[in-house]
Design a protein around this motif. Structure first.
Motif, PDB file in Angstrom:
ATOM      1  N   ARG A  76       7.672  12.721   9.227  1.00  0.00           N
ATOM      2  CA  ARG A  76       7.062  11.899   9.968  1.00  0.00           C
ATOM      3  C   ARG A  76       5.754  12.203   9.977  1.00  0.00           C
ATOM      4  O   ARG A  76       4.924  11.396   9.907  1.00  0.00           O
ATOM      5  CB  ARG A  76       7.168  12.320  11.396  1.00  0.00           C
ATOM      6  CG  ARG A  76       6.359  11.613  12.689  1.00  0.00           C
ATOM      7  CD  ARG A  76       7.246  11.634  13.751  1.00  0.00           C
ATOM      8  NE  ARG A  76       8.616  11.767  14.600  1.00  0.00           N
ATOM      9  CZ  ARG A  76       9.116  10.233  14.578  1.00  0.00           C
ATOM     10  NH1 ARG A  76       8.769   9.344  14.416  1.00  0.00           N
ATOM     11  NH2 ARG A  76      10.526  10.573  14.397  1.00  0.00           N
ATOM     12  N   ALA A  77       5.303  13.421  10.062  1.00  0.00           N
ATOM     13  CA  ALA A  77       3.449  14.066   9.071  1.00  0.00           C
ATOM     14  C   ALA A  77       3.481  12.852   7.755  1.00  0.00           C
ATOM     15  O   ALA A  77       2.224  12.459   7.019  1.00  0.00           O
ATOM     16  CB  ALA A  77       3.608  15.353   8.742  1.00  0.00           C
ATOM     17  N   LEU A  78       4.688  12.395   6.445  1.00  0.00           N
ATOM     18  CA  LEU A  78       3.767  13.301   5.610  1.00  0.00           C
ATOM     19  C   LEU A  78       4.035  10.863   5.599  1.00  0.00           C
ATOM     20  O   LEU A  78       2.957  10.553   4.878  1.00  0.00           O
ATOM     21  CB  LEU A  78       4.866  12.555   4.750  1.00  0.00           C
ATOM     22  CG  LEU A  78       4.682  12.544   2.882  1.00  0.00           C
ATOM     23  CD1 LEU A  78       3.276  12.920   2.556  1.00  0.00           C
ATOM     24  CD2 LEU A  78       6.091  12.854   2.485  1.00  0.00           C
ATOM     25  N   LEU A  79       4.258  10.332   6.451  1.00  0.00           N
ATOM     26  CA  LEU A  79       4.876   8.707   6.882  1.00  0.00           C
ATOM     27  C   LEU A  79       3.353   8.858   7.660  1.00  0.00           C
ATOM     28  O   LEU A  79       2.377   7.773   7.054  1.00  0.00           O
ATOM     29  CB  LEU A  79       5.639   8.622   7.755  1.00  0.00           C
ATOM     30  CG  LEU A  79       5.851   6.607   7.999  1.00  0.00           C
ATOM     31  CD1 LEU A  79       5.487   6.702   6.956  1.00  0.00           C
ATOM     32  CD2 LEU A  79       7.168   6.809   8.855  1.00  0.00           C
ATOM     33  N   SER A  80       3.096   9.237   8.941  1.00  0.00           N
ATOM     34  CA  SER A  80       1.911   8.700   8.620  1.00  0.00           C
ATOM     35  C   SER A  80       0.987   9.688   7.596  1.00  0.00           C
ATOM     36  O   SER A  80      -0.435   8.074   8.017  1.00  0.00           O
ATOM     37  CB  SER A  80       1.314   9.946   9.897  1.00  0.00           C
ATOM     38  OG  SER A  80       0.517   9.965  10.611  1.00  0.00           O
ATOM     39  N   ALA A  81       0.485   9.926   7.292  1.00  0.00           N
ATOM     40  CA  ALA A  81      -0.551  10.693   5.876  1.00  0.00           C
ATOM     41  C   ALA A  81      -0.192   9.027   5.022  1.00  0.00           C
ATOM     42  O   ALA A  81      -1.227   8.159   4.725  1.00  0.00           O
ATOM     43  CB  ALA A  81      -0.188  11.954   5.215  1.00  0.00           C
ATOM     44  N   ALA A  82       0.946   8.519   4.958  1.00  0.00           N
ATOM     45  CA  ALA A  82       0.694   7.708   3.569  1.00  0.00           C
ATOM     46  C   ALA A  82      -0.044   6.047   5.044  1.00  0.00           C
ATOM     47  O   ALA A  82      -0.584   5.313   3.850  1.00  0.00           O
ATOM     48  CB  ALA A  82       2.287   6.360   3.518  1.00  0.00           C
ATOM     49  N   GLU A  83       0.773   6.038   5.850  1.00  0.00           N
ATOM     50  CA  GLU A  83      -0.048   5.339   6.671  1.00  0.00           C
ATOM     51  C   GLU A  83      -1.547   4.961   6.453  1.00  0.00           C
ATOM     52  O   GLU A  83      -2.410   4.017   6.431  1.00  0.00           O
ATOM     53  CB  GLU A  83       0.841   5.001   8.288  1.00  0.00           C
ATOM     54  CG  GLU A  83       1.868   4.776   8.004  1.00  0.00           C
ATOM     55  CD  GLU A  83       2.453   4.952   9.409  1.00  0.00           C
ATOM     56  OE1 GLU A  83       3.836   4.868   9.384  1.00  0.00           O
ATOM     57  OE2 GLU A  83       1.888   5.875  10.771  1.00  0.00           O
ATOM     58  N   GLU A  84      -2.104   6.235   7.197  1.00  0.00           N
ATOM     59  CA  GLU A  84      -3.831   6.539   7.223  1.00  0.00           C
ATOM     60  C   GLU A  84      -4.090   6.648   5.249  1.00  0.00           C
ATOM     61  O   GLU A  84      -5.423   5.845   5.514  1.00  0.00           O
ATOM     62  CB  GLU A  84      -3.822   7.935   6.763  1.00  0.00           C
ATOM     63  CG  GLU A  84      -3.976   8.014   9.002  1.00  0.00           C
ATOM     64  CD  GLU A  84      -3.692   9.324   8.871  1.00  0.00           C
ATOM     65  OE1 GLU A  84      -4.520  10.231   8.654  1.00  0.00           O
ATOM     66  OE2 GLU A  84      -3.036  10.500   9.566  1.00  0.00           O
ATOM     67  N   ALA A  85      -2.912   6.582   4.650  1.00  0.00           N
ATOM     68  CA  ALA A  85      -4.045   6.311   3.420  1.00  0.00           C
ATOM     69  C   ALA A  85      -4.357   4.614   2.782  1.00  0.00           C
ATOM     70  O   ALA A  85      -4.888   4.157   2.447  1.00  0.00           O
ATOM     71  CB  ALA A  85      -3.364   6.318   2.196  1.00  0.00           C
ATOM     72  N   ALA A  86      -2.865   3.800   3.392  1.00  0.00           N
ATOM     73  CA  ALA A  86      -3.130   2.526   3.196  1.00  0.00           C
ATOM     74  C   ALA A  86      -4.153   1.339   3.965  1.00  0.00           C
ATOM     75  O   ALA A  86      -4.795   0.951   3.677  1.00  0.00           O
ATOM     76  CB  ALA A  86      -1.986   2.189   3.979  1.00  0.00           C
ATOM     77  N   LEU A  87      -4.179   2.057   5.611  1.00  0.00           N
ATOM     78  CA  LEU A  87      -5.366   1.209   6.285  1.00  0.00           C
ATOM     79  C   LEU A  87      -6.704   2.120   5.429  1.00  0.00           C
ATOM     80  O   LEU A  87      -7.561   1.464   5.590  1.00  0.00           O
ATOM     81  CB  LEU A  87      -5.307   2.378   7.256  1.00  0.00           C
ATOM     82  CG  LEU A  87      -4.650   2.513   8.935  1.00  0.00           C
ATOM     83  CD1 LEU A  87      -4.319   2.817   9.706  1.00  0.00           C
ATOM     84  CD2 LEU A  87      -4.861   0.470   9.141  1.00  0.00           C
ATOM     85  N   SER A  88      -6.841   3.695   4.586  1.00  0.00           N
ATOM     86  CA  SER A  88      -8.116   3.866   4.178  1.00  0.00           C
ATOM     87  C   SER A  88      -8.268   3.054   2.912  1.00  0.00           C
ATOM     88  O   SER A  88      -9.593   2.125   2.425  1.00  0.00           O
ATOM     89  CB  SER A  88      -8.401   5.001   3.701  1.00  0.00           C
ATOM     90  OG  SER A  88      -7.568   5.119   2.214  1.00  0.00           O
ATOM     91  N   HIS A  89      -7.543   2.287   2.703  1.00  0.00           N
ATOM     92  CA  HIS A  89      -7.440   1.017   0.980  1.00  0.00           C
ATOM     93  C   HIS A  89      -7.654  -0.094   1.883  1.00  0.00           C
ATOM     94  O   HIS A  89      -7.429  -1.089   0.948  1.00  0.00           O
ATOM     95  CB  HIS A  89      -6.434   1.688  -0.168  1.00  0.00           C
ATOM     96  CG  HIS A  89      -6.531   2.948  -0.296  1.00  0.00           C
ATOM     97  ND1 HIS A  89      -6.248   3.758   0.461  1.00  0.00           N
ATOM     98  CD2 HIS A  89      -7.129   2.557  -1.922  1.00  0.00           C
ATOM     99  CE1 HIS A  89      -6.452   4.716  -0.989  1.00  0.00           C
ATOM    100  NE2 HIS A  89      -7.373   3.578  -1.805  1.00  0.00           N
ATOM    101  N   GLY A  90      -7.558  -0.452   3.336  1.00  0.00           N
ATOM    102  CA  GLY A  90      -8.053  -2.079   3.955  1.00  0.00           C
ATOM    103  C   GLY A  90      -6.870  -2.666   4.183  1.00  0.00           C
ATOM    104  O   GLY A  90      -6.787  -3.960   4.364  1.00  0.00           O
ATOM    105  N   MET A  91      -5.897  -1.813   3.960  1.00  0.00           N
ATOM    106  CA  MET A  91      -4.368  -2.855   4.364  1.00  0.00           C
ATOM    107  C   MET A  91      -4.142  -2.836   5.811  1.00  0.00           C
ATOM    108  O   MET A  91      -4.794  -1.378   6.830  1.00  0.00           O
ATOM    109  CB  MET A  91      -2.996  -1.719   4.154  1.00  0.00           C
ATOM    110  CG  MET A  91      -3.371  -1.092   1.974  1.00  0.00           C
ATOM    111  SD  MET A  91      -2.967  -3.661   1.310  1.00  0.00           S
ATOM    112  CE  MET A  91      -4.856  -3.871   0.786  1.00  0.00           C
TER     113      MET A  91
END
Length: 160
Positions: A109-124
């Motif tokens: 769950r923590a890694l999935l959350s980090a992936a979501e944050e990475a996507a958001l930080s790239h404008g997704m």
């Protein structure tokens, strides 16, 4: 959720990760009946060559490594910032994996959350993924993390 340090995957980690996850891809495709066990290793290599022509340096791809605060690796995630079917502003989670010793501890769950944050930080604005129907723990993780089914394939074996 446990504390997780997430950083970009290093070149020194990529080859081992790529080989291990290619084997998972091959085994999964065999398990669902898409590939024969004889052809699966080569088909998995081809699929990776097509998606990652420049390996870790392939443009538009993010590779994240998750570690416990003591530096122990717990898993990794691979995201594409261009959706494979062209969905605008939607990243695609190609692969997420938590090492077996660290499963069912919240690191997925923590890694999935980090992936979501990475996507958001790239404008997704959204993140999509594919999950094999036999992977009940992953399906549960995604459902309880707010993902919803947007398409579904079903298959029935006919004959013997």
């Amino acid at each position: 959720m446990p504390e997780l340090i997430v950083r970009p995957m290093r070149e020194s980690e990529f080859d081992e990760w790529n080989e291990a996850t290619r084997k998972v891809l091959a085994a999964s495709q065999v398990a669902i009946g898409n590939w024969s066990s004889e052809n699966a290793p080569e088909l998995a290599r081809k699929a990776r060559r097509d998606l990652l022509p420049d390996g870790l340096a392939t443009e538009g791809m993010l590779f994240l490594k998750g570690l416990r605060p003591d530096g122990t690796p717990v898993g990794a995630a691979w995201l594409g910032l261009t959706h494979p079917r062209g969905v605008p502003d939607c990243a695609f989670l190609y692969f997420i994996h938590v090492d077996e010793a660290h499963r069912e501890t919240g690191y997925g769950r923590a890694l999935l959350s980090a992936a979501e944050e990475a996507a958001l930080s790239h404008g997704m604005k959204s993140l999509e993924l594919n999950v094999f129907g036999f992977n009940a723990p992953a399906i549960h993780l995604y459902e309880t993390s707010g993902y919803r089914v947007v398409t579904q394939q079903m298959r029935k074996s006919l004959g013997a």
